[in-house]
Design a protein around this motif. Sequence first.
Motif, PDB file in Angstrom:
ATOM      1  N   THR A   1       3.574  -0.024   7.029  1.00  0.00           N
ATOM      2  CA  THR A   1       2.337   0.728   6.901  1.00  0.00           C
ATOM      3  C   THR A   1       1.189  -0.257   6.774  1.00  0.00           C
ATOM      4  OG1 THR A   1       3.476   2.543   5.792  1.00  0.00           O
ATOM      5  CG2 THR A   1       1.076   2.430   5.509  1.00  0.00           C
ATOM      6  N   ILE A   2       0.215  -0.123   7.650  1.00  0.00           N
ATOM      7  CA  ILE A   2      -0.970  -0.969   7.630  1.00  0.00           C
ATOM      8  C   ILE A   2      -2.109  -0.090   7.114  1.00  0.00           C
ATOM      9  CG2 ILE A   2      -2.488  -2.467   8.980  1.00  0.00           C
ATOM     10  CD1 ILE A   2       0.600  -3.178   9.026  1.00  0.00           C
ATOM     11  N   ALA A   3      -2.778  -0.531   6.048  1.00  0.00           N
ATOM     12  CA  ALA A   3      -3.849   0.277   5.459  1.00  0.00           C
ATOM     13  C   ALA A   3      -5.120  -0.547   5.316  1.00  0.00           C
ATOM     14  CB  ALA A   3      -3.415   0.813   4.097  1.00  0.00           C
TER      15      ALA A   3
ATOM     16  N   ARG B   1     -19.758  -6.171  11.161  1.00  0.00           N
ATOM     17  CA  ARG B   1     -19.895  -6.840   9.875  1.00  0.00           C
ATOM     18  C   ARG B   1     -19.121  -6.036   8.843  1.00  0.00           C
ATOM     19  NH1 ARG B   1     -23.033 -10.671  10.232  1.00  0.00           N
ATOM     20  NH2 ARG B   1     -24.632 -11.022   8.722  1.00  0.00           N
ATOM     21  N   TYR B   2     -17.797  -6.147   8.935  1.00  0.00           N
ATOM     22  CA  TYR B   2     -16.926  -5.438   8.005  1.00  0.00           C
ATOM     23  C   TYR B   2     -15.696  -6.304   7.747  1.00  0.00           C
ATOM     24  CZ  TYR B   2     -14.619  -4.265  12.394  1.00  0.00           C
ATOM     25  OH  TYR B   2     -14.014  -4.344  13.618  1.00  0.00           O
ATOM     26  N   SER B   3     -15.142  -6.114   6.595  1.00  0.00           N
ATOM     27  CA  SER B   3     -13.966  -6.893   6.210  1.00  0.00           C
ATOM     28  C   SER B   3     -12.759  -6.486   7.050  1.00  0.00           C
ATOM     29  CB  SER B   3     -13.645  -6.670   4.730  1.00  0.00           C
ATOM     30  OG  SER B   3     -12.443  -7.329   4.413  1.00  0.00           O
ATOM     31  N   ARG B   4     -11.988  -7.479   7.443  1.00  0.00           N
ATOM     32  CA  ARG B   4     -10.725  -7.225   8.155  1.00  0.00           C
ATOM     33  C   ARG B   4      -9.535  -7.241   7.187  1.00  0.00           C
ATOM     34  NH1 ARG B   4     -15.194  -8.012  11.064  1.00  0.00           N
ATOM     35  NH2 ARG B   4     -14.908  -7.919  13.315  1.00  0.00           N
ATOM     36  N   GLU B   5      -9.823  -7.383   5.889  1.00  0.00           N
ATOM     37  CA  GLU B   5      -8.743  -7.381   4.896  1.00  0.00           C
ATOM     38  C   GLU B   5      -8.054  -6.028   4.883  1.00  0.00           C
ATOM     39  OE1 GLU B   5      -9.453  -8.990   0.959  1.00  0.00           O
ATOM     40  OE2 GLU B   5     -11.271  -9.947   1.732  1.00  0.00           O
TER      41      GLU B   5
ATOM     42  N   THR C   1       7.610  -3.935  -0.291  1.00  0.00           N
ATOM     43  CA  THR C   1       6.907  -5.213  -0.352  1.00  0.00           C
ATOM     44  C   THR C   1       5.521  -5.048   0.267  1.00  0.00           C
ATOM     45  OG1 THR C   1       8.967  -6.452  -0.216  1.00  0.00           O
ATOM     46  CG2 THR C   1       6.947  -7.636   0.362  1.00  0.00           C
ATOM     47  N   VAL C   2       4.507  -5.491  -0.464  1.00  0.00           N
ATOM     48  CA  VAL C   2       3.131  -5.406   0.013  1.00  0.00           C
ATOM     49  C   VAL C   2       2.603  -6.819   0.234  1.00  0.00           C
ATOM     50  CG1 VAL C   2       0.790  -4.598  -0.500  1.00  0.00           C
ATOM     51  CG2 VAL C   2       2.777  -3.267  -1.274  1.00  0.00           C
ATOM     52  N   VAL C   3       2.050  -7.052   1.404  1.00  0.00           N
ATOM     53  CA  VAL C   3       1.513  -8.358   1.763  1.00  0.00           C
ATOM     54  C   VAL C   3       0.043  -8.185   2.138  1.00  0.00           C
ATOM     55  CG1 VAL C   3       1.699 -10.270   3.418  1.00  0.00           C
ATOM     56  CG2 VAL C   3       3.768  -9.099   2.626  1.00  0.00           C
TER      57      VAL C   3
END
Length: 152
Positions: free
Chosen positions: A7-9, A21-25, A34-36
């Motif tokens: 899951t990508i959030a 101009r936005y965060s790619r985090e 497991t969360v990375v």
Amino acid sequence: MSTYHATIAWAFAGEDFLKHRYSREHTVTFEHGTVVPGSASPHIVRAPWSRADAMDPEAAFTAALSQCHMLWFLDVAARGGFSVTSYRDEAEGTLDKRADGKLVMTRVVLRPAATFAGRAPTAEELAHLHHRAHEECFLANSVTSEVVVEPR
């Protein structure tokens, strides 16, 4: 057949989205919890819109190929009667343009170094172990990028 999930959030944090101009985090959550932390590569998206200490897709791609090769190498070595005591790979992935101008991962070089207890394989046997591991690796069989194994 096996199925895998991740899951990508990502969430908008109030920057100027239309001007890029936005965060790619973001977070990558694997199916067992497991969360990375994830981000675009700082080579592609400059700070502060990327995060250098997070996993980027290109590094994850390189790591996945390295990890797959290692797991098969350990299996092939065990079946061959060689006892591996350590394994380290300093893999390197290259992102470059194809002839049509699209960016692609063109090459991944694996540089595995393994140590053994008891009898170590000869240079020829070691090359064969890596060759077999490369042939068995699901991911290496799934990509069009060149994957090179240079045992150390």
